[in-house]
Design a protein around this motif. Structure first.
Motif, PDB file in Angstrom:
ATOM      1  N   VAL A  51      -8.909   5.145  -4.013  1.00  0.00           N
ATOM      2  CA  VAL A  51      -8.483   6.356  -4.711  1.00  0.00           C
ATOM      3  C   VAL A  51      -8.043   7.424  -3.707  1.00  0.00           C
ATOM      4  O   VAL A  51      -6.999   8.058  -3.853  1.00  0.00           O
ATOM      5  CB  VAL A  51      -9.618   6.899  -5.608  1.00  0.00           C
ATOM      6  N   ALA A  52      -8.845   7.585  -2.663  1.00  0.00           N
ATOM      7  CA  ALA A  52      -8.494   8.564  -1.629  1.00  0.00           C
ATOM      8  C   ALA A  52      -7.231   8.125  -0.885  1.00  0.00           C
ATOM      9  O   ALA A  52      -6.422   8.959  -0.494  1.00  0.00           O
ATOM     10  CB  ALA A  52      -9.644   8.737  -0.649  1.00  0.00           C
ATOM     11  N   ALA A  53      -7.059   6.821  -0.703  1.00  0.00           N
ATOM     12  CA  ALA A  53      -5.865   6.316  -0.010  1.00  0.00           C
ATOM     13  C   ALA A  53      -4.620   6.661  -0.811  1.00  0.00           C
ATOM     14  O   ALA A  53      -3.662   7.229  -0.284  1.00  0.00           O
ATOM     15  CB  ALA A  53      -5.976   4.803   0.201  1.00  0.00           C
ATOM     16  N   GLU A  54      -4.654   6.342  -2.094  1.00  0.00           N
ATOM     17  CA  GLU A  54      -3.511   6.660  -2.960  1.00  0.00           C
ATOM     18  C   GLU A  54      -3.288   8.172  -2.991  1.00  0.00           C
ATOM     19  O   GLU A  54      -2.161   8.640  -2.905  1.00  0.00           O
ATOM     20  CB  GLU A  54      -3.773   6.109  -4.370  1.00  0.00           C
ATOM     21  N   GLY A  55      -4.385   8.921  -3.060  1.00  0.00           N
ATOM     22  CA  GLY A  55      -4.301  10.375  -3.112  1.00  0.00           C
ATOM     23  C   GLY A  55      -3.844  11.000  -1.802  1.00  0.00           C
ATOM     24  O   GLY A  55      -3.515  12.174  -1.749  1.00  0.00           O
ATOM     25  N   SER A  56      -3.857  10.213  -0.721  1.00  0.00           N
ATOM     26  CA  SER A  56      -3.362  10.711   0.560  1.00  0.00           C
ATOM     27  C   SER A  56      -1.925  10.280   0.795  1.00  0.00           C
ATOM     28  O   SER A  56      -1.355  10.556   1.839  1.00  0.00           O
ATOM     29  CB  SER A  56      -4.226  10.190   1.718  1.00  0.00           C
ATOM     30  N   GLY A  57      -1.350   9.554  -0.159  1.00  0.00           N
ATOM     31  CA  GLY A  57       0.055   9.180  -0.049  1.00  0.00           C
ATOM     32  C   GLY A  57       0.296   7.738   0.336  1.00  0.00           C
ATOM     33  O   GLY A  57       1.419   7.369   0.693  1.00  0.00           O
ATOM     34  N   VAL A  58      -0.732   6.893   0.268  1.00  0.00           N
ATOM     35  CA  VAL A  58      -0.545   5.482   0.602  1.00  0.00           C
ATOM     36  C   VAL A  58      -0.254   4.710  -0.693  1.00  0.00           C
ATOM     37  O   VAL A  58      -0.991   4.828  -1.668  1.00  0.00           O
ATOM     38  CB  VAL A  58      -1.807   4.896   1.276  1.00  0.00           C
TER      39      VAL A  58
ATOM     40  N   THR B  88       0.702   8.426  -8.058  1.00  0.00           N
ATOM     41  CA  THR B  88       0.017   9.387  -7.201  1.00  0.00           C
ATOM     42  C   THR B  88       0.639   9.495  -5.801  1.00  0.00           C
ATOM     43  O   THR B  88       0.919  10.593  -5.322  1.00  0.00           O
ATOM     44  CB  THR B  88      -1.474   9.013  -7.086  1.00  0.00           C
ATOM     45  N   HIS B  89       0.868   8.352  -5.151  1.00  0.00           N
ATOM     46  CA  HIS B  89       1.371   8.448  -3.773  1.00  0.00           C
ATOM     47  C   HIS B  89       2.768   9.052  -3.731  1.00  0.00           C
ATOM     48  O   HIS B  89       3.158   9.684  -2.760  1.00  0.00           O
ATOM     49  CB  HIS B  89       1.319   7.081  -3.085  1.00  0.00           C
TER      50      HIS B  89
ATOM     51  N   VAL C 281       2.323  12.788  -3.806  1.00  0.00           N
ATOM     52  CA  VAL C 281       1.980  13.274  -2.467  1.00  0.00           C
ATOM     53  C   VAL C 281       3.249  13.412  -1.640  1.00  0.00           C
ATOM     54  O   VAL C 281       3.491  14.408  -0.972  1.00  0.00           O
ATOM     55  CB  VAL C 281       0.984  12.333  -1.753  1.00  0.00           C
TER      56      VAL C 281
ATOM     57  N   PHE D  80     -10.887  16.200  -2.957  1.00  0.00           N
ATOM     58  CA  PHE D  80     -11.644  15.728  -4.110  1.00  0.00           C
ATOM     59  C   PHE D  80     -12.940  16.515  -4.296  1.00  0.00           C
ATOM     60  O   PHE D  80     -13.513  17.033  -3.342  1.00  0.00           O
ATOM     61  CB  PHE D  80     -11.968  14.242  -3.932  1.00  0.00           C
TER      62      PHE D  80
ATOM     63  N   PHE E 294     -12.619   8.424   4.339  1.00  0.00           N
ATOM     64  CA  PHE E 294     -12.739   7.027   4.742  1.00  0.00           C
ATOM     65  C   PHE E 294     -13.931   6.968   5.698  1.00  0.00           C
ATOM     66  O   PHE E 294     -13.800   7.209   6.896  1.00  0.00           O
ATOM     67  CB  PHE E 294     -11.442   6.543   5.377  1.00  0.00           C
TER      68      PHE E 294
ATOM     69  N   HIS F 160       0.653   9.295   6.669  1.00  0.00           N
ATOM     70  CA  HIS F 160       1.221   8.009   6.254  1.00  0.00           C
ATOM     71  C   HIS F 160       2.563   8.159   5.539  1.00  0.00           C
ATOM     72  O   HIS F 160       3.540   7.480   5.844  1.00  0.00           O
ATOM     73  CB  HIS F 160       0.227   7.262   5.363  1.00  0.00           C
TER      74      HIS F 160
END
Lengths: 323, 255
Positions: A197-204, B73-74, B77, B85, B91, B105
């Motif tokens: 979820v955080a990955a997608e939310g960071s633009g991945v 979502t991506h 961004v 959040f 991570f 990224h």
């Protein structure tokens, strides 16, 4: 700290290369063949590690991709007389396409759900092979008469010749996979594992990277299938069963999920230990099972969990200095 | 001239529960906007609708004059909205600098082939991304912590690391979900300073916060939700004086 880890790793690899290079001098054909097995399993475990260790996708059907590669080579070799090593890219591409196709609808599943689906996938492939799909796979008997590979006019057939072929491929793989994990691509897989979820939310683009992990892991498993087919000259569905996928899963978890040296060690131990304890006959699997249980209780992160910091202190310092 | 972000008539239900009902508001470029309301008012749901984690049942969301309510979502961004959040989502097993690199990224390109072959442009891209990540760490005050694993950072530092990750994505709008949650007074004070510095970079901020003193000091425009509906909107002074807001927070007196 990070620098010391890197040095130790370089020394470890150098020792391994020296050992493999000199192995034909002091090992008999039987043990050379065990080493060849180790090499193949290292390749398979490293390819699974991309999916399971780096991206955190629970894949317990990895043998399916291995099978697709081996059968691609076997069919191209026996029906079209294509030289074995020329089928390497074909196996990679066919296995990657196959993985992309089957993974697309299920890859969004999490953890245990994906695990169950991939078990099903592995079984479907095995059963398809047994039932001689498209009349190409030779059913339960498999395919025999696969040609030997030729490198620069030299026909590879004896164990020590295969040793160099397989381990050269291992060396290239290790080098490339280290590069991969220290890159934007490798980091994206790690983000996916840590928190999708955080990955997608960071633009991945998490959906894309899930598929890429599967495709790349499958491509490597497929190429390993080529080497396996070339070494055996006969392949049959029983070599690609559920147990095979379980063993690969085990090698990754036991050695250290996400750690290249860990996975190499895991694969080596899982292949070599049962050979060493052959004297115990049927009790050896019992001992092996016990060792695994103790391992997971005592050291759940795996034998060699130390990870090479993907981003080293020196990178940060250089980045700071260039401002 | 339309606003940077336009939320229009957005509705979202989960089963029989309407979490957000016909909510509209604007976020003007360069401003700091607060979204407040009692627990369960639909604040985080509204955030998740903007960032594409949920799809709105009805209504539209436009960012820089582009409809984003159907984007993944991506992609959002990449369009320029980054977020943090409510329950810090870092991570955990990766270092602080690697966490911030996640934000880079979507602004970098190299793929698997680039990683394997390492052409010069890929090496340069990596170096620039690292420089930027280190810069963002310094910006939020985490200079010395680049190599520490995210899970080993103090809670307040984890919150700031999340902000650094969001800023690394070159956003025009940053969405902060309870940035002061779990912070002590001094950390909250620093956070207000940080919000001011983010704003000075020309980045617009939309935040959810329960700490009213922070909201009243940091925000120039406040949107109040209750039971999924917007009950008030305006500058801090008018919100503080609004009887419906006071009622929502304190309850009505039984006569």
């Amino acid at each position: 700290m990070a620098a010391r880890t890197t040095t130790r790793l370089a020394i470890g690899y150098a020792l391994a290369v020296a050992f493999i290079a000199a192995a034909p001098l002091f090992l008999d054909a039987y043990w050379l063949d065990v080493l060849n097995s180790v090499g193949l399993y290292v390749l398979l475990a490293l390819s699974l590690n991309l999916i399971l260790g780096d991206a955190g996708l629970f894949n317990m059907g990895h043998a399916a991709f291995y099978a697709v590669g081996a059968y691609t080579t076997a069919i191209l070799s026996t029906r079209f007389q294509i030289p074995i090593l020329w089928t390497l890219p074909a196996s990679a591409v066919v296995a990657a396409l196959f993985a992309t196709l089957v993974a697309r609808p299920v890859v969004h599943l999490r953890g245990d759900y994906l695990l169950v689906v991939t078990i099903g996938l592995g079984e479907i492939v095995r059963i398809a092979l047994v039932n001689d799909v498209f009349g190409l796979t030779g059913g339960a008997n498999g395919i025999f008469g696969i040609a030997r590979p030729t490198v620069f006019g030299l026909k590879i057939r004896r164990p020590h010749e295969f040793l160099y072929l397989i381990w050269a491929f291992v060396a290239v793989t290790v080098l490339l996979f280290h590069r991969l994990e220290q890159s934007r691509f490798g980091r994206a897989l790690n983000y996916l594992r840590e928190d999708p979820v955080a990955a997608e939310g960071s633009g991945v683009n998490t959906a894309r990277y899930r598929l890429l992990a599967f495709a790349l892991g499958a491509a490597w498993a497929g190429m390993t299938g080529t080497l396996y087919a070339a070494k055996m000259t006969i392949i049959s569905p029983e070599s690609f069963g559920f147990w095979e996928s379980v063993v690969l899963f085990l090698m990754v978890i036991l050695g250290g999920s996400g750690s290249i040296p860990g996975v190499i060690l895991g694969a080596t131990l899982v292949v070599v230990l049962p050979e060493v304890f052959r004297g115990f006959a049927s009790a050896r699997m019992l001992v092996f099972g016990l060792v695994m249980m103790v391992m997971m209780v005592v050291r759940p992160q795996g034998l060699l969990a130390f990870r090479i910091l993907r981003f080293k202190e020196s990178d940060v310092r250089r980045a700071g200095a260039s401002q | 001239m339309s606003a940077l972000l336009e939320v229009r008539g957005v509705t979202k239900s989960f089963g029989g529960l309407t979490a957000v009902s016909d909510v509209s508001f604007d976020v003007e470029a360069g401003s700091v906007v607060g979204l407040i309301g009692p627990n369960g008012a639909g604040k985080t749901t509204t955030f998740n609708l903007i960032t594409g984690n949920y799809r709105a049942d009805r209504g539209t969301i436009r960012f820089e004059d582009r409809a984003i309510d159907r984007m993944r979502t991506h992609k959002i961004v990449q369009a320029g909205i980054a977020r943090t959040f409510q329950n810090v989502r870092l991570f955990q097993q990766l270092s602080a600098v690697e966490n911030v690199l996640a934000g880079r990224h979507c602004r970098t390109k190299s793929g698997a082939l680039g990683a394997l072959l390492r052409p010069p442009w890929q090496v340069r891209e990596e170096r620039e991304a690292a420089a930027r990540a280190v810069e963002e760490l310094a910006f939020v005050g985490l200079s010395g912590h680049a190599m520490e694993l995210a899970k080993n950072l103090a809670y307040g530092d984890q919150r700031r690391l999340e902000i650094a990750r969001a800023l690394a994505a070159d956003p025009r709008l940053v969405i902060l979900d309870e940035p002061a949650g779990g912070m002590n007074e001094q950390e909250t004070e620093e956070l207000i300073g940080l919000i001011g510095r983010i704003r000075k970079r020309g980045i617009t901020i939309l935040l959810i916060e329960h700490d009213m003193s922070l909201v009243m000091r940091a925000c120039e425009h406040i949107v109040v939700l209750e039971y999924g509906e917007k009950i008030a909107e305006g500058p801090p002074a008018s919100i503080q004086a609004n009887p419906r807001v006071i009622e929502a927070y304190l309850g009505t007196e039984e006569v």
